[in-house]
Design a protein around this motif. Structure first.
Motif, PDB file in Angstrom:
ATOM      1  N   LEU A  15      42.847  23.787   1.335  1.00 15.68           N
ATOM      2  CA  LEU A  15      42.301  24.834   0.462  1.00 15.68           C
ATOM      3  C   LEU A  15      41.861  24.250  -0.875  1.00 15.68           C
ATOM      4  O   LEU A  15      40.803  24.621  -1.420  1.00 15.68           O
ATOM      5  N   PHE A  16      42.663  23.343  -1.389  1.00 18.24           N
ATOM      6  CA  PHE A  16      42.290  22.683  -2.652  1.00 18.24           C
ATOM      7  C   PHE A  16      40.987  21.904  -2.485  1.00 18.24           C
ATOM      8  O   PHE A  16      40.121  21.893  -3.370  1.00 18.24           O
ATOM      9  N   TRP A  17      40.809  21.259  -1.333  1.00 23.20           N
ATOM     10  CA  TRP A  17      39.574  20.510  -1.061  1.00 23.20           C
ATOM     11  C   TRP A  17      38.371  21.446  -1.006  1.00 23.20           C
ATOM     12  O   TRP A  17      37.326  21.152  -1.603  1.00 23.20           O
ATOM     13  N   LEU A  18      38.535  22.570  -0.304  1.00 16.40           N
ATOM     14  CA  LEU A  18      37.431  23.515  -0.195  1.00 16.40           C
ATOM     15  C   LEU A  18      37.065  24.123  -1.553  1.00 16.40           C
ATOM     16  O   LEU A  18      35.878  24.263  -1.897  1.00 16.40           O
ATOM     17  N   VAL A  19      38.068  24.470  -2.341  1.00 12.99           N
ATOM     18  CA  VAL A  19      37.801  25.010  -3.676  1.00 12.99           C
ATOM     19  C   VAL A  19      37.126  23.953  -4.540  1.00 12.99           C
ATOM     20  O   VAL A  19      36.185  24.249  -5.303  1.00 12.99           O
ATOM     21  N   GLY A  20      37.548  22.704  -4.424  1.00 15.29           N
ATOM     22  CA  GLY A  20      36.914  21.614  -5.181  1.00 15.29           C
ATOM     23  C   GLY A  20      35.456  21.435  -4.803  1.00 15.29           C
ATOM     24  O   GLY A  20      34.588  21.235  -5.669  1.00 15.29           O
ATOM     25  N   LEU A  21      35.178  21.505  -3.476  1.00 17.03           N
ATOM     26  CA  LEU A  21      33.778  21.393  -3.043  1.00 17.03           C
ATOM     27  C   LEU A  21      32.942  22.547  -3.588  1.00 17.03           C
ATOM     28  O   LEU A  21      31.792  22.346  -4.037  1.00 17.03           O
ATOM     29  N   LEU A  22      33.494  23.757  -3.549  1.00 17.63           N
ATOM     30  CA  LEU A  22      32.771  24.927  -4.046  1.00 17.63           C
ATOM     31  C   LEU A  22      32.452  24.797  -5.533  1.00 17.63           C
ATOM     32  O   LEU A  22      31.319  25.074  -5.972  1.00 17.63           O
ATOM     33  N   ILE A  23      33.436  24.352  -6.295  1.00 18.64           N
ATOM     34  CA  ILE A  23      33.203  24.171  -7.740  1.00 18.64           C
ATOM     35  C   ILE A  23      32.149  23.092  -7.986  1.00 18.64           C
ATOM     36  O   ILE A  23      31.262  23.249  -8.841  1.00 18.64           O
ATOM     37  N   ALA A  24      32.242  21.980  -7.230  1.00 21.69           N
ATOM     38  CA  ALA A  24      31.256  20.901  -7.398  1.00 21.69           C
ATOM     39  C   ALA A  24      29.848  21.387  -7.047  1.00 21.69           C
ATOM     40  O   ALA A  24      28.859  21.076  -7.732  1.00 21.69           O
ATOM     41  N   ASP A  25      29.751  22.192  -5.984  1.00 19.16           N
ATOM     42  CA  ASP A  25      28.437  22.731  -5.599  1.00 19.16           C
ATOM     43  C   ASP A  25      27.881  23.642  -6.684  1.00 19.16           C
ATOM     44  O   ASP A  25      26.683  23.575  -7.027  1.00 19.16           O
ATOM     45  N   ILE A  43      24.450  20.946   1.157  1.00 19.70           N
ATOM     46  CA  ILE A  43      25.230  21.331   2.341  1.00 19.70           C
ATOM     47  C   ILE A  43      25.539  20.108   3.199  1.00 19.70           C
ATOM     48  O   ILE A  43      26.648  19.933   3.714  1.00 19.70           O
ATOM     49  N   TYR A  44      24.547  19.262   3.363  1.00 18.01           N
ATOM     50  CA  TYR A  44      24.734  18.037   4.134  1.00 18.01           C
ATOM     51  C   TYR A  44      25.843  17.170   3.516  1.00 18.01           C
ATOM     52  O   TYR A  44      26.698  16.618   4.215  1.00 18.01           O
ATOM     53  N   LEU A  45      25.814  17.072   2.174  1.00 23.92           N
ATOM     54  CA  LEU A  45      26.826  16.278   1.482  1.00 23.92           C
ATOM     55  C   LEU A  45      28.226  16.892   1.653  1.00 23.92           C
ATOM     56  O   LEU A  45      29.206  16.168   1.859  1.00 23.92           O
ATOM     57  N   ASP A  46      28.308  18.227   1.594  1.00 21.59           N
ATOM     58  CA  ASP A  46      29.605  18.888   1.789  1.00 21.59           C
ATOM     59  C   ASP A  46      30.168  18.626   3.175  1.00 21.59           C
ATOM     60  O   ASP A  46      31.368  18.351   3.346  1.00 21.59           O
ATOM     61  N   ILE A  47      29.269  18.732   4.182  1.00 25.40           N
ATOM     62  CA  ILE A  47      29.724  18.488   5.557  1.00 25.40           C
ATOM     63  C   ILE A  47      30.202  17.051   5.725  1.00 25.40           C
ATOM     64  O   ILE A  47      31.244  16.785   6.335  1.00 25.40           O
ATOM     65  N   LEU A  48      29.470  16.128   5.164  1.00 26.44           N
ATOM     66  CA  LEU A  48      29.829  14.713   5.285  1.00 26.44           C
ATOM     67  C   LEU A  48      31.181  14.433   4.616  1.00 26.44           C
ATOM     68  O   LEU A  48      32.046  13.761   5.196  1.00 26.44           O
ATOM     69  N   THR A  50      33.539  16.609   4.026  1.00 24.55           N
ATOM     70  CA  THR A  50      34.595  17.303   4.771  1.00 24.55           C
ATOM     71  C   THR A  50      35.007  16.515   6.010  1.00 24.55           C
ATOM     72  O   THR A  50      36.188  16.433   6.346  1.00 24.55           O
ATOM     73  N   VAL A  51      34.015  15.937   6.698  1.00 25.19           N
ATOM     74  CA  VAL A  51      34.323  15.104   7.869  1.00 25.19           C
ATOM     75  C   VAL A  51      35.186  13.922   7.469  1.00 25.19           C
ATOM     76  O   VAL A  51      36.181  13.589   8.125  1.00 25.19           O
ATOM     77  N   PHE A  52      34.822  13.280   6.358  1.00 31.99           N
ATOM     78  CA  PHE A  52      35.630  12.151   5.874  1.00 31.99           C
ATOM     79  C   PHE A  52      37.052  12.594   5.519  1.00 31.99           C
ATOM     80  O   PHE A  52      38.033  11.891   5.777  1.00 31.99           O
ATOM     81  N   PHE A  53      37.150  13.783   4.937  1.00 35.79           N
ATOM     82  CA  PHE A  53      38.472  14.299   4.566  1.00 35.79           C
ATOM     83  C   PHE A  53      39.325  14.565   5.807  1.00 35.79           C
ATOM     84  O   PHE A  53      40.521  14.219   5.847  1.00 35.79           O
ATOM     85  N   LEU A  54      38.713  15.173   6.848  1.00 36.42           N
ATOM     86  CA  LEU A  54      39.450  15.437   8.075  1.00 36.42           C
ATOM     87  C   LEU A  54      39.872  14.143   8.772  1.00 36.42           C
ATOM     88  O   LEU A  54      40.966  14.036   9.326  1.00 36.42           O
ATOM     89  N   ILE A  55      38.970  13.154   8.748  1.00 32.77           N
ATOM     90  CA  ILE A  55      39.323  11.853   9.326  1.00 32.77           C
ATOM     91  C   ILE A  55      40.515  11.252   8.585  1.00 32.77           C
ATOM     92  O   ILE A  55      41.439  10.685   9.191  1.00 32.77           O
ATOM     93  N   PHE A  56      40.520  11.419   7.277  1.00 37.30           N
ATOM     94  CA  PHE A  56      41.627  10.904   6.475  1.00 37.30           C
ATOM     95  C   PHE A  56      42.926  11.621   6.833  1.00 37.30           C
ATOM     96  O   PHE A  56      43.972  10.989   7.022  1.00 37.30           O
TER      97      PHE A  56
END
Length: 368
Positions: A15-25, A43-48, A50-56
């Motif tokens: 949730l913190f990651w998603l809120v951070g992405l939203l604020i950055a956007d 959007i492309y950057l957010d998806i990329l 997020t994928v890196f975050f999930l892999i982590f």
């Protein structure tokens, strides 16, 4: 810990990651002046990211899976885990938990060692006390024999009966103290059931005479696989209860039978019987029940508990049938030792290791 529970524990991080992405956007989209980045690119950057975050997140899970498996193995090990220190900490938080668990295991081991030492000291004291007390008891028995001609029969019977009771209680204390070391003090062999029962009857002879009890005993003899000393104590406990709760002039009947699976010894009396509400609890330690309160105020509630516990450890079973006012029947069932080729096996088939498996294990254990 499975993946689902691991991700559930990291919901706050996600949730913190998603809120951070939203604020950055929002910052990038609403920046003063011209927009720094277009929506499709954002959007492309957010998806990329997020994928890196999930892999982590998944990578960290698999990295820590060994730690979780170690904890799960210890949970499944039950009491064996108390001697199995926790290892394999991968970071400072796990190291802190590992040190805490191992400190508890060390304290538990020290407490257990201290408790075992205290129990050994207590058992040694009880054993020494029992042997010491038997000396004056033997002297009293000898004295009672010497004055047998100087007192009337009833007085002599009363004296010897009380001496028998004292001996019985002393033996009860001794065997109770030996329960914890039972595995070191028994030997299963074939014994004559009639000889064991006769020995128990001899020890209760004066009690029978004092209450003028009638006795009926089986004639046929049977060989039973047991430890004669422990079985003798069990029979003595049952007989003592029967004598105690059977009124003057009552009857005690001892029968034995044998089938294809076991030998049964039944001791039946015409005593006061056991209240139906007490029957499920008669083998509990310290339980005296209605009879203990009304007919024997000195009852300790240890006799049937000891008999039942020892019978279980010998592989025997005790069953009790009783009707108030009519009497009680206690049956000792002593099964035959049968092997894994028999229909009613008491010995399980051993696990055999194949030649290939054995060779493979040898190769794996051979130093390179």
């Amino acid at each position: 810990m499975n993946v689902g529970k691991y991700l559930q524990d990291h919901i706050a991080h996600m949730l913190f990651w998603l809120v951070g992405l939203l604020i950055a956007d929002l910052v990038l989209w609403l920046a003063p002046g011209q927009r720094l980045i277009s929506w499709p690119t954002l959007i492309y950057l957010d998806i990329l990211l997020t994928v890196f975050f999930l892999i982590f997140i998944v990578g960290v899970y698999y990295y820590r899976a060994k730690w979780y498996r170690g904890i799960q193995q210890r949970r499944q090990a039950g009491a064996d885990a108390l001697n199995w220190p926790l290892t394999g900490a991968q970071n400072e938080s796990q190291q802190y938990m590992q040190d805490y668990v191992n400190d508890i295991l060390t304290l538990h081991r020290q407490s257990t060692d201290q408790l075992l030492q205290e129990q050994e000291d207590q058992q040694a004291f009880i054993t020494r006390w029992v042997h010491d007390i038997k000396v004056p008891l033997a002297a009293l028995q000898l004295t009672s024999d010497q004055i047998a001609d100087q007192v009337d029969d009833q007085t002599y019977t009363d004296i010897t009966t009380q001496l028998e009771r004292v001996n019985h209680y002393v033996e009860e204390v001794l065997y109770y103290s030996r329960l914890s070391s039972f595995a070191n003090d028994y030997l299963l062999r074939n014994h004559s059931l009639r000889e064991i029962v006769s020995s128990a009857l001899r020890s209760q002879m004066n009690s029978f005479l004092g209450k003028s009890l009638q006795l009926s005993m089986f004639d046929n003899d049977f060989q039973v696989l047991t430890d004669d000393k422990w079985l003798l104590f069990i029979v003595n406990q049952i007989l003592a209860n029967s004598v105690q709760y059977t009124p003057q002039g009552g009857r005690i009947t001892i029968t034995a039978s044998q089938d294809k699976q076991a030998t049964q010894l039944t001791i039946q009396d015409t005593g006061v019987g056991i209240d139906p509400g007490d029957l499920p609890r008669i083998f509990q330690k310290g339980f005296t029940g209605k009879n203990g309160r009304e007919h024997n105020a000195q009852s300790t509630g240890l006799g049937l508990y000891l008999a039942h516990t020892m019978a279980q450890r010998l592989g025997h079973t005790l069953t009790v049938h009783s009707k108030p006012g009519q009497g009680t029947a206690v049956t000792i069932t002593m099964p035959f030792l049968s092997y894994y080729s028999d229909d009613h096996a008491t010995v399980t088939t051993p696990r055999l290791t194949g030649l290939n498996e054995s060779n493979q294990d040898d190769q794996e254990n051979t130093p390179q």
